[in-house]
Design a protein around this motif. Structure first.
Motif, PDB file in Angstrom:
ATOM      1  N   GLU A  80      30.424  49.484  42.130  1.00  0.00           N
ATOM      2  CA  GLU A  80      31.579  48.588  41.990  1.00  0.00           C
ATOM      3  C   GLU A  80      32.583  49.148  40.981  1.00  0.00           C
ATOM      4  N   ARG A  81      32.101  49.754  39.901  1.00  0.00           N
ATOM      5  CA  ARG A  81      33.019  50.352  38.929  1.00  0.00           C
ATOM      6  C   ARG A  81      33.887  51.417  39.595  1.00  0.00           C
ATOM      7  N   GLU A  82      33.250  52.259  40.417  1.00  0.00           N
ATOM      8  CA  GLU A  82      34.001  53.342  41.055  1.00  0.00           C
ATOM      9  C   GLU A  82      34.941  52.818  42.128  1.00  0.00           C
ATOM     10  N   VAL A  83      34.545  51.747  42.813  1.00  0.00           N
ATOM     11  CA  VAL A  83      35.452  51.111  43.777  1.00  0.00           C
ATOM     12  C   VAL A  83      36.707  50.625  43.056  1.00  0.00           C
ATOM     13  N   GLY A  84      36.516  49.939  41.925  1.00  0.00           N
ATOM     14  CA  GLY A  84      37.651  49.431  41.171  1.00  0.00           C
ATOM     15  C   GLY A  84      38.555  50.539  40.654  1.00  0.00           C
ATOM     16  N   GLU A  85      37.948  51.620  40.158  1.00  0.00           N
ATOM     17  CA  GLU A  85      38.731  52.748  39.669  1.00  0.00           C
ATOM     18  C   GLU A  85      39.580  53.345  40.784  1.00  0.00           C
ATOM     19  N   ALA A  86      38.984  53.488  41.953  1.00  0.00           N
ATOM     20  CA  ALA A  86      39.708  54.065  43.082  1.00  0.00           C
ATOM     21  C   ALA A  86      40.878  53.189  43.495  1.00  0.00           C
ATOM     22  N   ILE A  87      40.661  51.885  43.521  1.00  0.00           N
ATOM     23  CA  ILE A  87      41.747  50.966  43.901  1.00  0.00           C
ATOM     24  C   ILE A  87      42.907  51.089  42.926  1.00  0.00           C
ATOM     25  N   ARG A  88      42.601  51.136  41.640  1.00  0.00           N
ATOM     26  CA  ARG A  88      43.669  51.208  40.635  1.00  0.00           C
ATOM     27  C   ARG A  88      44.419  52.535  40.700  1.00  0.00           C
ATOM     28  N   GLU A  89      43.709  53.617  41.035  1.00  0.00           N
ATOM     29  CA  GLU A  89      44.355  54.928  41.097  1.00  0.00           C
ATOM     30  C   GLU A  89      45.061  55.191  42.413  1.00  0.00           C
ATOM     31  N   SER A  90      44.724  54.418  43.438  1.00  0.00           N
ATOM     32  CA  SER A  90      45.247  54.694  44.778  1.00  0.00           C
ATOM     33  C   SER A  90      46.730  54.384  44.924  1.00  0.00           C
ATOM     34  N   GLY A  91      47.218  53.439  44.140  1.00  0.00           N
ATOM     35  CA  GLY A  91      48.606  53.009  44.297  1.00  0.00           C
ATOM     36  C   GLY A  91      48.806  51.978  45.387  1.00  0.00           C
ATOM     37  N   VAL A  92      47.718  51.634  46.109  1.00  0.00           N
ATOM     38  CA  VAL A  92      47.800  50.602  47.142  1.00  0.00           C
ATOM     39  C   VAL A  92      47.748  49.235  46.460  1.00  0.00           C
ATOM     40  N   PRO A  93      48.679  48.327  46.761  1.00  0.00           N
ATOM     41  CA  PRO A  93      48.667  47.011  46.119  1.00  0.00           C
ATOM     42  C   PRO A  93      47.349  46.289  46.340  1.00  0.00           C
ATOM     43  N   ARG A  94      46.842  45.646  45.286  1.00  0.00           N
ATOM     44  CA  ARG A  94      45.566  44.939  45.376  1.00  0.00           C
ATOM     45  C   ARG A  94      45.560  43.940  46.514  1.00  0.00           C
ATOM     46  N   GLU A  95      46.671  43.230  46.700  1.00  0.00           N
ATOM     47  CA  GLU A  95      46.709  42.188  47.728  1.00  0.00           C
ATOM     48  C   GLU A  95      46.632  42.742  49.139  1.00  0.00           C
ATOM     49  N   ASP A  96      46.781  44.051  49.290  1.00  0.00           N
ATOM     50  CA  ASP A  96      46.679  44.671  50.618  1.00  0.00           C
ATOM     51  C   ASP A  96      45.259  45.122  50.944  1.00  0.00           C
ATOM     52  N   ILE A  97      44.333  45.006  49.981  1.00  0.00           N
ATOM     53  CA  ILE A  97      42.969  45.527  50.157  1.00  0.00           C
ATOM     54  C   ILE A  97      41.980  44.373  50.205  1.00  0.00           C
ATOM     55  N   PHE A  98      41.151  44.353  51.231  1.00  0.00           N
ATOM     56  CA  PHE A  98      40.111  43.334  51.410  1.00  0.00           C
ATOM     57  C   PHE A  98      38.820  43.895  50.834  1.00  0.00           C
ATOM     58  N   VAL A  99      38.440  43.429  49.649  1.00  0.00           N
ATOM     59  CA  VAL A  99      37.246  43.916  48.961  1.00  0.00           C
ATOM     60  C   VAL A  99      36.145  42.866  49.081  1.00  0.00           C
ATOM     61  N   VAL A 100      34.981  43.282  49.577  1.00  0.00           N
ATOM     62  CA  VAL A 100      33.860  42.362  49.781  1.00  0.00           C
ATOM     63  C   VAL A 100      32.675  42.780  48.917  1.00  0.00           C
ATOM     64  N   SER A 101      32.092  41.816  48.206  1.00  0.00           N
ATOM     65  CA  SER A 101      30.826  42.037  47.517  1.00  0.00           C
ATOM     66  C   SER A 101      29.823  41.018  48.047  1.00  0.00           C
ATOM     67  N   LYS A 102      28.617  40.990  47.478  1.00  0.00           N
ATOM     68  CA  LYS A 102      27.587  40.089  47.995  1.00  0.00           C
ATOM     69  C   LYS A 102      26.874  39.377  46.853  1.00  0.00           C
ATOM     70  N   LEU A 103      26.309  38.228  47.185  1.00  0.00           N
ATOM     71  CA  LEU A 103      25.481  37.489  46.246  1.00  0.00           C
ATOM     72  C   LEU A 103      24.086  38.092  46.238  1.00  0.00           C
ATOM     73  N   GLU A 104      23.652  38.590  45.075  1.00  0.00           N
ATOM     74  CA  GLU A 104      22.328  39.186  44.973  1.00  0.00           C
ATOM     75  C   GLU A 104      21.242  38.129  45.118  1.00  0.00           C
ATOM     76  N   ASN A 105      20.082  38.552  45.632  1.00  0.00           N
ATOM     77  CA  ASN A 105      18.995  37.606  45.879  1.00  0.00           C
ATOM     78  C   ASN A 105      18.558  36.849  44.632  1.00  0.00           C
ATOM     79  N   VAL A 106      18.630  37.479  43.466  1.00  0.00           N
ATOM     80  CA  VAL A 106      18.163  36.830  42.241  1.00  0.00           C
ATOM     81  C   VAL A 106      19.179  35.839  41.679  1.00  0.00           C
ATOM     82  N   PHE A 107      20.345  35.711  42.316  1.00  0.00           N
ATOM     83  CA  PHE A 107      21.377  34.798  41.842  1.00  0.00           C
ATOM     84  C   PHE A 107      21.644  33.665  42.834  1.00  0.00           C
ATOM     85  N   HIS A 108      20.681  33.348  43.693  1.00  0.00           N
ATOM     86  CA  HIS A 108      20.918  32.351  44.722  1.00  0.00           C
ATOM     87  C   HIS A 108      20.883  30.918  44.216  1.00  0.00           C
TER      88      HIS A 108
END
Length: 222
Positions: A65-93
């Motif tokens: 996730e850290r590297e995903v965020g770094e790439a988004i910030r460096e890409s120059g693509v507006p955040r609102e144009d990118i659909f980023v999906v994460s998941k709920l981990e089993n231990v946090f249900h």
């Protein structure tokens, strides 16, 4: 037959849409891909036109996730144009833990928001690999790879796809999957798994590394 769509509606009102093609960032093998490879893969994908990135807290214990965020910030693509999906981990249900997991995700990503989803499936999967001759035949007919044909087939079924790769050429190749697939060829691929999926195989066997069947719908596992 027209090519598959660029995006699919979300929800009954269709006000929001999810890009039909995305990049998966499941943690790469550190013996093959060095640290930073997820970031480079996401940058490659965004430059190729991807606007849907799939990640998870457990991909490298947050490093993905850290590297995903770094790439988004460096890409120059507006955040609102990118659909980023994460998941709920089993231990946090537990309801009181959901916000904890979400805050961790946002902190690692360095983002203000993500759509959140984790859906159980009836069919398990990603350690056996089988390439059917029918897929190879169809791929040869269209001058495409088997992977491109299968991605196009899934899109035709209305399923958003998130193929994962750390190979720059493969990332670009996987994005090139919007082409006309004749009904007859679609039906050939559709028949591979059998009428009710009885001919399908499990590609990711979770029992070996989790110690239990993560896809067992009958028993709620930790």
């Amino acid at each position: 037959m027209t090519p598959p769509p660029e995006s699919f509606p979300l929800g009954s009102d269709g006000a929001s849409r999810i890009p039909s093609r995305g990049l998966g960032t499941f943690q790469p093998d550190p013996k093959v891909y060095p640290p930073g490879s997820v970031k480079q893969s996401v940058l490659t994908a965004l430059r190729a036109g991807y606007r849907h990135i799939d990640t998870s807290l457990r991909y490298g214990d947050g490093q993905g996730e850290r590297e995903v965020g770094e790439a988004i910030r460096e890409s120059g693509v507006p955040r609102e144009d990118i659909f980023v999906v994460s998941k709920l981990e089993n231990v946090f249900h537990a309801p009181e833990d959901v916000a904890v997991n979400l805050d961790m995700d946002l902190d690692y990503l360095g983002l203000d928001y993500v759509p959140y989803a984790y859906k159980k499936t009836e069919q398990g999967y990603g350690t056996q690999r089988r390439e059917d001759g029918r897929v190879i035949d169809v791929a040869s007919k269209y001058g495409k790879t088997p992977a491109q044909v299968l991605l196009c087939y899934l899109l035709r079924r209305g399923i958003s796809v998130i193929p994962k790769s750390n190979n720059p050429d493969r990332i670009v190749e996987n994005f090139d999957c919007l082409f006309e697939l004749a009904d007859g060829d679609f039906d050939r691929i559709d028949a591979i798994a059998g009428e009710n999926g009885e001919l399908g195989v499990r590609n990711l066997e979770s029992r070996g590394y989790l110690g239990f069947d993560n896809y067992n719908e009958e028993v709620e596992e930790p």
